[in-house]
Motif scaffolding. Structure first.
Motif, PDB file in Angstrom:
ATOM      1  N   HIS A  96      -0.503  -4.638  -8.490  1.00 45.85           N
ATOM      2  CA  HIS A  96       0.198  -4.236  -9.624  1.00 45.85           C
ATOM      3  C   HIS A  96      -0.207  -4.839 -10.889  1.00 45.85           C
ATOM      4  CE1 HIS A  96       3.917  -4.014 -12.391  1.00 45.85           C
ATOM      5  NE2 HIS A  96       4.184  -2.872 -11.740  1.00 45.85           N
ATOM      6  N   GLN A 129      -1.522   3.621  -5.330  1.00 43.51           N
ATOM      7  CA  GLN A 129      -0.891   2.975  -6.354  1.00 43.51           C
ATOM      8  C   GLN A 129      -0.907   3.859  -7.660  1.00 43.51           C
ATOM      9  OE1 GLN A 129       1.210   0.244  -6.537  1.00 43.51           O
ATOM     10  NE2 GLN A 129       1.148  -0.298  -8.569  1.00 43.51           N
ATOM     11  N   ARG A 164       2.017   6.522  -9.809  1.00 44.19           N
ATOM     12  CA  ARG A 164       2.478   6.318 -11.204  1.00 44.19           C
ATOM     13  C   ARG A 164       2.286   7.518 -11.878  1.00 44.19           C
ATOM     14  NH1 ARG A 164       1.796   0.729 -13.906  1.00 44.19           N
ATOM     15  NH2 ARG A 164       2.170  -0.688 -12.302  1.00 44.19           N
ATOM     16  N   GLU A 204      -1.642  -2.527 -14.113  1.00 47.92           N
ATOM     17  CA  GLU A 204      -0.997  -2.742 -15.343  1.00 47.92           C
ATOM     18  C   GLU A 204      -2.142  -2.808 -16.513  1.00 47.92           C
ATOM     19  OE1 GLU A 204       1.636  -2.536 -16.874  1.00 47.92           O
ATOM     20  OE2 GLU A 204       2.831  -1.962 -15.424  1.00 47.92           O
TER      21      GLU A 204
END
Lengths: 125, 125, 125, 125
Positions: free
Chosen positions: C96, D119, D123, C100
């Motif tokens: 994560h 992932q 998003r 980011e």
DNA sequence: GTGGTCTAGACCACG
DNA sequence: GTGGTCTAGACCACA
């Protein structure tokens, strides 16, 4: 205190790294203690600056030391890094293996267990 | 019994030589005993043949082993050729080196000086 | 495929290490694959031999590569070393955090998510 | 929000500069917004004051920030001084660099390319 | 002044 | 020929 043995086939940088770890394990280099500067230690050991730098950098990568540019190099406290210590049984196995090897080599050199224990005690603190 | 640690910065040939000397001193290799052939040992240790050959010839030069063409390599009896026992300063040097290695490896494995001493005390008998 | 970007403030050795890890992660360097020799890669990248040697040695210490003297350097399979991978939740957290950071930096450069995914897909195998 | 990773081989000043640019591009630092003082940010990041000062003056020279004596440092509006958007080849270079860093860091953390893509797909929205 | 990176070049260990 | 160690010396990042 730190010395390099030219008759030892172990590479110089490994000898130095070994010596530093031994100093820490023996408590003579406490957590947070400042090590000699790269240049200073190189001078003392009559060794090239890069060789010492290599040692410090490896030990830093291993989570043993912490180098701060312009400041110096320090003994890091264990656990500050996520180096995942081996488990207790694993450590027990290692310990046994280390002492086995030690006793074999010591015996080969005519060194007794008492000699060793005395030496270890004297390295404390 | 003989093992080589490729992660140990000590050169492989030095590790093997040390291990053989320890086997002899520890009595696990008796005087006159036949060592494995160069090829055999190389295979066992997963090491190059030349490396083992170098160790054997080196130990022969040192008077520790005795090679007989077409027969094999044997543990020589100590005495005449081999320098008797290591001298006191020599033993002192070895002792220092051994404990240093022990402390360093223990530290790397998260083992404390106390752990080691406790283990060694328990072996005193 | 491996390139060094002189405008990147990241040190050369770190760029190379990063590139190799990326090649492995993308599957272009399979487990067991042989890397170019130190000298060869140095020549290709127009970089000093020692710089490449440093990279290889660091990645070996990290358990990513396995160097065999006189033979070459190879991609090691994970798990061969006891480098204790982070736990699943820990990995989730890392993943994560990485995405980011990626998205923030990408957005700053006017790069879209689609661009990134396309690039990643093209790096596969 | 702003964080510095001392284990990242990227120089600290470069990390900070990149982070600030990302904050601006991401809208978390609006045009005209006041940045923390050099001393304040240095304290927060646990970094030397000179390092932060260097970053600010560098970003000012690049037309990203605007320092007003005795008042503070502010986010400048893009346009005149700052080069508009990065050129296509520049973006291509960034894209390559970003994915390389991502893949390398992921590999170091034991995360696979598939994990990453999954992932990122999630998003997309 | 302190640690970090890079280069150039010598020599060693190993296959 | 392949990786590893060491030296000498320049220059950079940071305090």
């Amino acid at each position: 205190m730190l010395i390099v043995d030219p008759t030892d086939p172990t590479p110089i940088y490994a000898q130095i790294a070994r010596a530093i770890r031994a100093e820490i394990a023996g408590g003579r280099l406490a957590i947070g203690a400042k090590l000699p500067t790269v240049r200073q230690l190189a001078l003392t050991l009559r060794v090239n600056v890069n060789t010492v730098a290599k040692v410090y950098s490896q030990l830093e990568r291993a989570g043993v030391l912490s180098a701060r540019r312009g400041v110096g190099t320090f003994v890091r406290e264990p656990g500050e890094t996520s180096s995942a210590k081996p488990s207790a049984p694993e450590r027990e196995r290692m310990l046994h293996q280390l002492t086995e090897r030690l006793l074999a080599d010591a015996h080969a050199a005519g060194i007794t267990l008492d000699d060793i224990i005395r030496q270890l005690e004297s390295r404390r603190t």
